[in-house]
Design an enzyme around this catalytic site. Structure first.
Site, PDB file in Angstrom:
ATOM      1  N   ASN A   1     -12.731  43.911   9.311  1.00 35.77           N
ATOM      2  CA  ASN A   1     -11.427  43.610   8.750  1.00 35.77           C
ATOM      3  C   ASN A   1     -10.503  42.866   9.683  1.00 35.77           C
ATOM      4  O   ASN A   1      -9.320  42.767   9.428  1.00 35.77           O
ATOM      5  CB  ASN A   1     -10.734  44.904   8.289  1.00 35.77           C
ATOM      6  CG  ASN A   1     -10.529  45.869   9.441  1.00 35.77           C
ATOM      7  OD1 ASN A   1     -10.832  45.546  10.589  1.00 35.77           O
ATOM      8  ND2 ASN A   1     -10.021  47.050   9.140  1.00 35.77           N
TER       9      ASN A   1
ATOM     10  N   HIS B   1      -3.092  43.777  14.526  1.00 35.14           N
ATOM     11  CA  HIS B   1      -4.137  44.581  15.150  1.00 35.14           C
ATOM     12  C   HIS B   1      -5.350  43.726  15.498  1.00 35.14           C
ATOM     13  O   HIS B   1      -5.840  42.957  14.670  1.00 35.14           O
ATOM     14  CB  HIS B   1      -4.548  45.711  14.205  1.00 35.14           C
ATOM     15  CG  HIS B   1      -5.227  46.843  14.896  1.00 35.14           C
ATOM     16  ND1 HIS B   1      -6.586  46.989  14.912  1.00 35.14           N
ATOM     17  CD2 HIS B   1      -4.727  47.875  15.616  1.00 35.14           C
ATOM     18  CE1 HIS B   1      -6.900  48.077  15.607  1.00 35.14           C
ATOM     19  NE2 HIS B   1      -5.797  48.630  16.037  1.00 35.14           N
ATOM     20  N   PRO B   2      -5.862  43.839  16.726  1.00 35.79           N
ATOM     21  CA  PRO B   2      -6.933  42.949  17.190  1.00 35.79           C
ATOM     22  C   PRO B   2      -8.332  43.521  17.078  1.00 35.79           C
ATOM     23  O   PRO B   2      -9.233  43.089  17.789  1.00 35.79           O
ATOM     24  CB  PRO B   2      -6.569  42.760  18.665  1.00 35.79           C
ATOM     25  CG  PRO B   2      -6.023  44.101  19.065  1.00 35.79           C
ATOM     26  CD  PRO B   2      -5.316  44.649  17.830  1.00 35.79           C
ATOM     27  N   CYS B   3      -8.557  44.494  16.189  1.00 36.16           N
ATOM     28  CA  CYS B   3      -9.799  45.261  16.229  1.00 36.16           C
ATOM     29  C   CYS B   3     -11.069  44.422  16.067  1.00 36.16           C
ATOM     30  O   CYS B   3     -12.112  44.774  16.606  1.00 36.16           O
ATOM     31  CB  CYS B   3      -9.767  46.365  15.176  1.00 36.16           C
ATOM     32  SG  CYS B   3      -9.436  45.787  13.502  1.00 36.16           S
ATOM     33  N   LYS B   4     -11.010  43.327  15.319  1.00 35.26           N
ATOM     34  CA  LYS B   4     -12.235  42.553  15.068  1.00 35.26           C
ATOM     35  C   LYS B   4     -12.141  41.110  15.547  1.00 35.26           C
ATOM     36  O   LYS B   4     -12.980  40.281  15.202  1.00 35.26           O
ATOM     37  CB  LYS B   4     -12.563  42.573  13.561  1.00 35.26           C
ATOM     38  CG  LYS B   4     -12.808  43.962  12.996  1.00 35.26           C
ATOM     39  CD  LYS B   4     -14.003  44.643  13.639  1.00 35.26           C
ATOM     40  CE  LYS B   4     -14.235  46.029  13.051  1.00 35.26           C
ATOM     41  NZ  LYS B   4     -15.365  46.726  13.683  1.00 35.26           N
TER      42      LYS B   4
END
Length: 318
Positions: free
Chosen positions: A107, A236-239
């Site tokens: 995501n 948000h930098p999750c992916k």
């Protein structure tokens, strides 16, 4: 706020690595973040590093005057929901292209169909930008054509944006980019103001986040690099790293194919063997995205999250 608190603790507790894994993982080290920041400031002087003041919370793995990047008073004339819809099939193609190995959908930087329609966005095209100074190359010569890559991944980029209203909804944003220790990639924070200069509430700032991202990648957080409490919305930098890794692979394929086509068209004479070896090495270097170009590509994707914020408002050629 719980998510924000957990994110802050995760940033604090995660050890810092200085071993580069950019080409294999899409992640960057603090040193590579500084290099990417220097490159961004050189190419686009509206971006600048922070000043080493008393109000800044310093992290010892970054220079005091390079804790974060900032661009101030960026115009935002329309809310995200006012942008023109585009075909959801484009988003589906991109989502399918970045599935995890276990089949789950990632995501980060995702352009999802979902219940809300996907939005069109500003384009930060990578060509025709010349940095200051002599004997330098244009962005088109030094970076891959990201627009072509996005098109090959099924991401549509349109200029069919609604007419700008007469400043009745005009806002301004300060944009910040810092280094995320927990994800080893850049992280964006935005702080908004209305036309008269008064701070926007978090709810108002969320109006400038594309609907598909509001619940997935946007979080209300205190700016982590200032001692004073300043509310912001973080992306948000999750992916991010996974998407960058996919881009790296696609750049490799596209540029090698183009090089092979050029070689076939210009096969009039062969270089000597020693020249062959050096040319192969140089081609391997040219076939990749460099770590210092990370933030240019990073901002290209951020425009899909904040489509109304005019990231290119003083950057001719984006």
């Amino acid at each position: 706020m719980l998510r924000s608190t957990l994110s802050s603790w995760r940033e604090y507790l995660t050890p810092v690595s200085h071993k580069s894994t950019f080409l294999s993982s899409g992640q960057i080290t603090p040193d590579e973040f500084v290099q990417a920041g220097d490159y961004l400031c050189h190419m686009f002087p509206t971006w600048e590093w922070n000043k080493a003041g008393n109000d800044v919370l310093f992290r010892n793995f970054l220079p005091e005057d390079k804790q974060f990047l900032v661009m101030r008073k960026v115009p935002c004339n329309v809310r995200a929901k006012q942008f023109v819809n585009i075909d959801d099939s484009a988003s589906e193609a991109f989502v399918q292209g970045i599935n995890d190995e276990d089949g789950s959908i990632e995501n980060g930087w995702m352009i999802g169909g979902g219940e809300t329609d996907h939005l069109s966005k500003h384009s930060l095209s990578s060509g025709d930008v010349t940095p200051s100074g002599n004997n330098t190359k244009t962005m088109d010569e030094t970076t891959p054509d990201i627009d072509d890559l996005m098109e090959s991944m099924g991401i549509e980029d349109t200029d069919d944006i609604i007419d700008t209203p007469q400043n009745t909804d005009r806002r301004y944003y300060d944009l910040y980019i810092t280094y995320s220790t927990s994800y080893k990639v850049p992280k964006m924070y935005i702080v908004g103001f209305n036309g008269s200069g008064s701070p926007l509430t978090p709810e108002e700032m969320f109006e400038d986040i594309a609907p598909d991202y509001r619940s997935k990648t946007a979080t209300i957080e205190k700016l982590p690099f200032y001692k004073n409490t300043i509310s912001s919305v973080s992306i948000h930098p999750c992916k991010h790293a996974n998407v960058m890794r996919i881009l790296l692979d696609k750049v490799l394929v596209v540029k090698r194919r183009r090089r092979e086509e050029m070689s076939e068209n210009h096969n009039e004479h062969k270089p000597n063997p020693e020249s062959d070896e050096w040319e192969d090495l140089q081609n391997d270097v040219d076939d990749t995205i460099r770590a210092d170009q990370y933030l240019i590509i990073f901002l290209k994707f951020i425009t899909s999250v904040t489509p109304g914020i005019e990231h290119d408002y003083t950057m001719e050629g984006w």
